[in-house]
Write a protein that holds these residues in place. Structure first.
Motif, PDB file in Angstrom:
ATOM      1  N   GLU A 190      -0.186  -0.251 -14.126  1.00 36.41           N
ATOM      2  CA  GLU A 190       0.710   0.515 -15.430  1.00 36.41           C
ATOM      3  C   GLU A 190      -0.497   1.347 -15.519  1.00 36.41           C
ATOM      4  OE1 GLU A 190       2.518  -1.277 -18.300  1.00 36.41           O
ATOM      5  OE2 GLU A 190       3.980  -1.362 -17.580  1.00 36.41           O
ATOM      6  N   GLU A 191      -2.163   1.411 -16.354  1.00 30.06           N
ATOM      7  CA  GLU A 191      -2.034   2.420 -16.177  1.00 30.06           C
ATOM      8  C   GLU A 191      -3.409   3.193 -14.976  1.00 30.06           C
ATOM      9  OE1 GLU A 191      -5.140  -0.358 -18.706  1.00 30.06           O
ATOM     10  OE2 GLU A 191      -3.934   0.127 -20.769  1.00 30.06           O
ATOM     11  N   LEU A 192      -3.201   2.370 -14.051  1.00 25.68           N
ATOM     12  CA  LEU A 192      -4.288   2.971 -13.817  1.00 25.68           C
ATOM     13  C   LEU A 192      -3.078   3.836 -12.409  1.00 25.68           C
ATOM     14  CD1 LEU A 192      -6.689   2.738 -11.020  1.00 25.68           C
ATOM     15  CD2 LEU A 192      -4.918   0.853  -9.777  1.00 25.68           C
ATOM     16  N   ILE A 193      -2.034   3.565 -12.808  1.00 24.36           N
ATOM     17  CA  ILE A 193      -1.362   4.222 -11.650  1.00 24.36           C
ATOM     18  C   ILE A 193      -0.987   5.952 -12.655  1.00 24.36           C
ATOM     19  CG2 ILE A 193       1.627   4.866 -11.278  1.00 24.36           C
ATOM     20  CD1 ILE A 193       0.997   2.240 -10.262  1.00 24.36           C
TER      21      ILE A 193
ATOM     22  N   LEU B 192       0.579  -1.272  -0.006  1.00 26.35           N
ATOM     23  CA  LEU B 192      -0.041  -0.179   0.387  1.00 26.35           C
ATOM     24  C   LEU B 192       1.117   1.412  -0.139  1.00 26.35           C
ATOM     25  CD1 LEU B 192      -2.678   1.805   0.790  1.00 26.35           C
ATOM     26  CD2 LEU B 192      -2.510   1.479   2.718  1.00 26.35           C
ATOM     27  N   SER B 193       1.986   0.504   1.164  1.00 24.54           N
ATOM     28  CA  SER B 193       3.224   2.249   0.807  1.00 24.54           C
ATOM     29  C   SER B 193       3.241   2.580  -0.338  1.00 24.54           C
ATOM     30  CB  SER B 193       3.913   2.120   2.193  1.00 24.54           C
ATOM     31  OG  SER B 193       2.884   1.753   2.573  1.00 24.54           O
ATOM     32  N   ILE B 194       3.317   1.516  -0.960  1.00 25.52           N
ATOM     33  CA  ILE B 194       4.241   1.492  -2.652  1.00 25.52           C
ATOM     34  C   ILE B 194       3.463   2.559  -3.772  1.00 25.52           C
ATOM     35  CG2 ILE B 194       4.768   0.517  -4.402  1.00 25.52           C
ATOM     36  CD1 ILE B 194       6.913  -1.477  -2.800  1.00 25.52           C
ATOM     37  N   LEU B 195       2.256   1.272  -3.711  1.00 19.18           N
ATOM     38  CA  LEU B 195       0.921   2.550  -4.201  1.00 19.18           C
ATOM     39  C   LEU B 195       0.933   3.806  -4.303  1.00 19.18           C
ATOM     40  CD1 LEU B 195      -1.776  -0.228  -4.345  1.00 19.18           C
ATOM     41  CD2 LEU B 195       0.097   0.430  -6.511  1.00 19.18           C
ATOM     42  N   LEU B 196       1.740   3.994  -2.853  1.00 18.97           N
ATOM     43  CA  LEU B 196       1.005   5.282  -2.345  1.00 18.97           C
ATOM     44  C   LEU B 196       2.274   5.936  -2.766  1.00 18.97           C
ATOM     45  CD1 LEU B 196      -0.780   5.102   1.409  1.00 18.97           C
ATOM     46  CD2 LEU B 196      -1.568   5.842  -1.056  1.00 18.97           C
TER      47      LEU B 196
ATOM     48  N   LYS C 137      -6.428   9.810  -4.016  1.00 21.65           N
ATOM     49  CA  LYS C 137      -6.071   9.017  -5.530  1.00 21.65           C
ATOM     50  C   LYS C 137      -6.037   8.033  -6.085  1.00 21.65           C
ATOM     51  CE  LYS C 137      -2.408  13.024  -6.744  1.00 21.65           C
ATOM     52  NZ  LYS C 137      -1.278  13.639  -6.849  1.00 21.65           N
ATOM     53  N   LEU C 138      -5.422   7.356  -4.676  1.00 22.73           N
ATOM     54  CA  LEU C 138      -5.526   5.870  -5.166  1.00 22.73           C
ATOM     55  C   LEU C 138      -6.623   4.985  -5.539  1.00 22.73           C
ATOM     56  CD1 LEU C 138      -3.433   3.560  -5.837  1.00 22.73           C
ATOM     57  CD2 LEU C 138      -3.411   2.709  -2.928  1.00 22.73           C
ATOM     58  N   SER C 139      -7.610   6.115  -4.718  1.00 20.90           N
ATOM     59  CA  SER C 139      -8.790   5.657  -4.382  1.00 20.90           C
ATOM     60  C   SER C 139      -9.730   6.308  -5.732  1.00 20.90           C
ATOM     61  CB  SER C 139      -9.864   6.100  -3.228  1.00 20.90           C
ATOM     62  OG  SER C 139      -9.094   5.835  -2.107  1.00 20.90           O
ATOM     63  N   LEU C 140      -9.378   6.871  -6.755  1.00 23.83           N
ATOM     64  CA  LEU C 140      -9.670   7.623  -7.268  1.00 23.83           C
ATOM     65  C   LEU C 140     -10.973   8.575  -7.420  1.00 23.83           C
ATOM     66  CD1 LEU C 140      -9.714   4.173  -9.690  1.00 23.83           C
ATOM     67  CD2 LEU C 140      -8.329   6.051  -9.306  1.00 23.83           C
ATOM     68  N   ARG C 141     -10.733   9.775  -6.533  1.00 27.30           N
ATOM     69  CA  ARG C 141     -11.090  10.342  -5.694  1.00 27.30           C
ATOM     70  C   ARG C 141     -10.547  11.604  -5.893  1.00 27.30           C
ATOM     71  NH1 ARG C 141     -12.094  10.130  -0.869  1.00 27.30           N
ATOM     72  NH2 ARG C 141     -11.083   7.747  -0.640  1.00 27.30           N
ATOM     73  N   LYS C 142     -12.023  12.995  -5.889  1.00 20.34           N
ATOM     74  CA  LYS C 142     -10.967  13.667  -6.072  1.00 20.34           C
ATOM     75  C   LYS C 142     -10.870  14.992  -4.583  1.00 20.34           C
ATOM     76  CE  LYS C 142     -11.585  14.096 -10.736  1.00 20.34           C
ATOM     77  NZ  LYS C 142     -11.691  14.819 -11.775  1.00 20.34           N
TER      78      LYS C 142
ATOM     79  N   SER D 258       8.452  -2.844  -8.674  1.00 21.17           N
ATOM     80  CA  SER D 258       7.080  -1.235  -8.318  1.00 21.17           C
ATOM     81  C   SER D 258       7.802  -0.545  -8.924  1.00 21.17           C
ATOM     82  CB  SER D 258       7.154  -1.359  -6.704  1.00 21.17           C
ATOM     83  OG  SER D 258       6.174  -2.688  -5.946  1.00 21.17           O
ATOM     84  N   ALA D 259       8.898   0.011  -9.429  1.00 18.12           N
ATOM     85  CA  ALA D 259       9.617   1.233  -9.786  1.00 18.12           C
ATOM     86  C   ALA D 259       9.351   0.944 -10.995  1.00 18.12           C
ATOM     87  CB  ALA D 259      11.219   1.157  -9.563  1.00 18.12           C
TER      88      ALA D 259
END
Length: 684
Positions: A544-547, A328-332, A602-607, A367-368
């Protein structure tokens, strides 16, 4: 005069008149005329739209695209006639004094106009315009070159011993000796020519080394069926108004003329840049249908979607459901990367402590590579920019980008922190705190009169890990050790504080290792096969597309979220401050909390940042503080964000209940220790 040549000159004049170039030319002439100074060379820049020219006359359009030197002579003749007819520059005597620089606005979008050093065949001798792209990996200091010079016949009785008959100007691809030399002879009497030094015109020159953007994959350790190719850097020349228009680490699209320059016995391919354009970042991507479906299934909670993302993330490297806090930390951190050149960007640096460095290395390396600028730093190289002598023999200083600048807007994974020497770690700490690095250029060494200091912004997030067994003697709770504090005696405390998050991966100590062993065996038997069904549903490309989609979202803090962040920050400062050492919170703590909250949004796809996002940020940050300084009154569990396995709807519901309890504890903590802070509770 040939009829076709006369027609092209007429078309050139018509184009200048219609495009507004003629008025600009008149204004430029006025500046020269007002100076009342006699110049050897009068330089004019003319912007050319090849499409408009081709519509007026195909022959002239073809001349501009494929024989730009001859096309410049056509415009030179037109401009000279205009100056004489309209009496624009009284001091001008000969046509040779006019130096025309044609700058095409674009080139036809055809493969033959794209120059790529990754592809063959290559054409270096046509001296026509090409379009190319590259990333700046080294940049020299700005030096002078001879833009134009006046020569006179040494024979006093010769008519060419005066006047402006012998004018030499720089042409693309030419060296300094092609413009200024002492072996030129008079075409009339064959006597040697001598330069009139009073009329030498100097311009600025800068050498920049670039690589094709495709070559970045060579700096990424993880390979996912990537093709193998040879990496070749190339040199571009920036002259006059283009000097200092490029920055190290940026990607540019430019138009220029390739040429070969001989240096001793070697030939070097270079490109004389004509125009520069900063490449725009990737466009907003679309998320996969599977992620859209997952988002709809978890819409009842603000926490479930990111929890599932972390659970199934990197199933090619580790089994689903393991290392959830780290993933989760990596995705953030990934969604906080920024392609745009911004000074106020949010960075999320990760320091991981683990007893299994091999798994951590593979996970971070994998991840990188999910972002375009994910760079794996080679341990033998420098992380930050260095200075060396220019390899073209000029003797000037050249600043080399190194890993941190190549990872601009992305991730710089520096591997094992303890593999770097003390001086490198001190520099890393300074960069993490200031986000800049200073390059010192000694003037005496590089042919300059004074020393220079160049300050370069470091716009990347850093990832690193340390071996738990090597960083301390043993992770054992001693009587004089604070509860929850991790013993990292081999690393400077200030360096640890400089990282946004400190994460302790203790999965193997609290979970049976069988899933991990099973995963390793499957990958060893068949490395290409997806070990889990979930790996086929949520592929690496989908992440990749999600990020890309998530990091381009523009998020804002709600007033409730802002009050919660400030309340926790002020309360933590109060409980983590003593009279001897002062506050244990770093000066960047508030910024890290905001960055974490925005990243979860952002990861939750909200603004809009909600209080639920702030809670995840607080739990991660408080866990990091506990590892650094020990537990506080606001005591959180070692695995605060993922207290148990997430295997079905029931466990997700249990986690929501647990997080709501944490939220109430946070409100109570702020109400008790936050000085003058009022946070609205659900009861109110």
């Amino acid at each position: 005069m040939r009829p076709d040549l006369l027609k092209m000159k007429e078309i050139a004049l018509i184009y200048l008149d219609r495009s507004g170039g003629l008025q600009k030319f008149v204004d430029d002439c006025k500046q020269y005329n007002d100076s009342k100074q006699s110049y050897a060379v009068y330089r004019f820049i003319i912007s050319i739209n090849p499409s408009d020219i081709a519509e007026l006359d195909a022959a002239l359009g073809n001349q501009i695209l494929h024989k730009p030197m001859k096309a410049a002579q056509i415009f030179q003749s037109v401009c000279f006639i205009a100056i004489k007819t309209l009496s624009l520059i009284e001091q001008l005597q000969t046509e040779a004094q006019i130096n025309i620089v044609l700058k095409p606005t674009h080139l036809p979008p055809l493969p033959s106009y794209v120059l790529s050093l990754c592809e063959f065949p290559l054409d270096y001798i046509s001296q026509r315009f090409y379009m190319s792209e590259g990333i700046v990996i080294a940049m020299g200091t700005v030096t002078k070159y001879t833009q134009g010079a006046r020569f006179l016949c040494s024979e006093e009785t010769c008519p060419f011993s005066e006047g402006f008959n012998y004018i030499r100007v720089h042409i693309p691809g030419a060296t300094e000796s092609a413009t200024v030399r002492n072996d030129f002879v008079c075409s009339l009497c064959a006597s040697p020519l001598r330069e009139d030094m009073k009329f030498r015109v100097l311009g600025d020159k800068q050498l920049v080394e670039m690589i094709d953007a495709k070559a970045l994959s060579a700096f990424q350790g993880y390979s996912n069926n990537k093709p193998h190719f040879r990496i070749q850097s190339f040199t571009v020349f920036l002259r006059d108004e283009l000097s200092n228009k490029m920055k190290i680490g940026n990607r540019y699209r430019f138009i220029g003329i390739p040429a070969c320059i001989q240096n001793c016995s070697q030939f070097t391919v270079c490109i004389e840049v004509n125009s520069i354009q900063l490449c725009s970042p990737e466009g907003t991507s679309c998320i996969s249908e599977n992620f859209k479906y997952l988002l709809s299934l978890t819409s009842s909670s603000c926490w479930r979607f990111t929890a599932m993302l972390a659970t199934i993330f990197a199933s090619q490297v580790v089994p689903p459901g393991t290392y959830n806090t780290l993933k989760l930390s990596i995705l953030l951190s990934l969604v906080q990367t920024c392609d745009r050149d911004r000074e106020t960007a949010d960075y999320l640096d990760l320091l991981i402590v683990t007893s299994d460095t091999l798994i951590a290395d593979r996970l971070l390396n994998y991840s990188a590579c999910l972002v375009a600028r994910g760079i794996r730093h080679p341990a033998s190289n420098d992380i930050f920019p260095t200075v060396s002598k220019d390899k073209h023999g000029t003797g000037t200083a050249s600043i080399q980008a190194c890993s941190a600048l190549l990872a601009k807007g992305g991730i710089c994974f520096i591997g094992d922190l303890l593999s770097h020497k003390k001086d490198k770690l001190e520099l890393l700490q300074s960069v993490l705190e200031s986000r800049t690095t200073t390059v010192f250029i000694p003037g005496k060494k590089y042919g300059e009169d004074v020393d220079q200091q160049v300050i370069l912004p470091i716009q990347t997030s850093f990832w690193t890990f340390v071996d738990e067994d090597l960083s301390s003697k043993k992770y054992v709770q001693m009587d004089n050790t604070l509860i929850g504090k991790l013993d990292l005696s081999s690393i400077a405390a200030n360096l640890i504080d400089a990282f946004g998050l400190l994460i302790h991966c203790n999965e193997l100590s609290c979970q049976p290792p069988l899933p991990l062993f099973d995963h390793i065996m499957k990958k060893a038997i068949d490395p290409e096969e997806a070990p889990y069904t979930i790996s086929q549903q949520f592929r690496t490309q989908d992440y990749e597309e999600l990020i890309v989609f998530a990091k381009n979202l523009h998020v804002e803090l709600s007033s409730e979220a802002e009050r919660l962040i400030h309340g926790y920050y002020l309360a933590s400062r109060r409980v983590r401050t003593d009279s001897i050492h002062g506050s244990k919170l770093s000066t960047s703590a508030l910024k890290i909390l905001v960055s974490l909250s925005k990243a979860h949004t952002k990861l939750s796809l909200r603004k809009k940042v909600r209080e639920e996002d702030v809670l995840i940020a607080v739990l991660l940050f408080e866990s990091s503080l506990t590892l650094k300084h020990g537990a506080s009154v606001f005591c959180v569990a070692p695995n605060a964000v993922f207290p148990f396995d997430l295997i079905d709807e029931n466990t997700l519901q249990q986690r929501d209940v647990y997080l709501m309890q944490c939220y109430q504890q946070l409100l109570q903590f702020i109400a008790t220790y936050g000085p003058g802070t009022h946070v609205t509770t659900s009861e109110e």
